[in-house]
Design a protein around this motif. Structure first.
Motif, mmCIF file in Angstrom:
data_model
loop_
_atom_site.group_PDB
_atom_site.id
_atom_site.type_symbol
_atom_site.label_atom_id
_atom_site.label_comp_id
_atom_site.label_asym_id
_atom_site.label_seq_id
_atom_site.Cartn_x
_atom_site.Cartn_y
_atom_site.Cartn_z
ATOM 1 N N THR A 206 0.590 -1.021 0.463
ATOM 2 C CA THR A 206 -0.538 0.068 0.042
ATOM 3 C C THR A 206 0.856 1.975 0.129
ATOM 4 N N ALA A 207 1.885 0.873 0.845
ATOM 5 C CA ALA A 207 2.673 2.055 0.922
ATOM 6 C C ALA A 207 3.646 2.516 -0.551
ATOM 7 N N ARG A 208 3.839 1.761 -1.005
ATOM 8 C CA ARG A 208 4.781 1.574 -2.242
ATOM 9 C C ARG A 208 4.118 2.069 -3.275
ATOM 10 N N SER A 209 2.318 1.623 -3.386
ATOM 11 C CA SER A 209 1.899 1.805 -4.279
ATOM 12 C C SER A 209 0.904 2.944 -3.977
ATOM 13 N N GLY A 210 0.950 4.284 -3.178
ATOM 14 C CA GLY A 210 0.514 5.121 -2.654
ATOM 15 C C GLY A 210 -0.637 5.055 -2.995
ATOM 16 N N TYR B 3 -7.614 3.214 4.768
ATOM 17 C CA TYR B 3 -6.270 3.774 6.084
ATOM 18 C C TYR B 3 -5.130 3.860 4.301
ATOM 19 N N GLN B 4 -4.260 5.174 4.683
ATOM 20 C CA GLN B 4 -2.810 4.935 3.942
ATOM 21 C C GLN B 4 -1.688 4.855 4.355
#
Length: 123
Positions: A72-76, A94-95
């Motif tokens: 999720t973090a890497r895909s933004g 969430y992000q």
């Protein structure tokens, strides 16, 4: 202002500063700080209100699996998760932001919104 931290995780220059934690504590949304080992290192009051005391626990057992948070973090992108919490079954949007050696998860309870969406789709 009350800041909870896992006691064994306080040292190290790469850890988020106390002033950054103070800012995150005041956000109108829930926040978790998760180490690369998957341990919740810090949570703000809003996060603890819905998840309970999570500091020092594996993020997978209280929120979402670490590999999902990393993706999720890497895909933004924004993601969703359903969890059983002390207040019942809830859905969260969430992000995740990836820092040098940790992740910051910002999330909101979207259970009511999801119920309205389901109701709309049913009609």
């Amino acid at each position: 202002m009350l800041i909870h931290r896992a006691p064994q995780l306080q040292s190290g220059a790469s850890q988020m500063s106390t002033s950054a934690e103070a800012v995150l504590s005041q956000l109108p949304t829930a926040c978790l700080r998760v180490g690369r080992d998957g341990v919740v290192e810090w949570s703000n009051e809003r996060a603890r209100a819905v998840l309970g005391e999570v500091n020092g626990q594996q993020v997978e057992s209280v929120f979402a699996p670490l590999p999902v948070l990393e993706l999720t973090a890497r895909s933004g992108s924004r993601n969703e998760v359903r969890r059983h919490t002390p207040t019942g079954e809830l859905e969260f949007g969430y992000q995740v932001s990836e820092l040098e050696d940790e992740f910051v998860v910002v999330f909101q309870n979207i259970t009511g919104f999801q119920k309205l969406r389901s109701e709309r789709d049913r009609l």
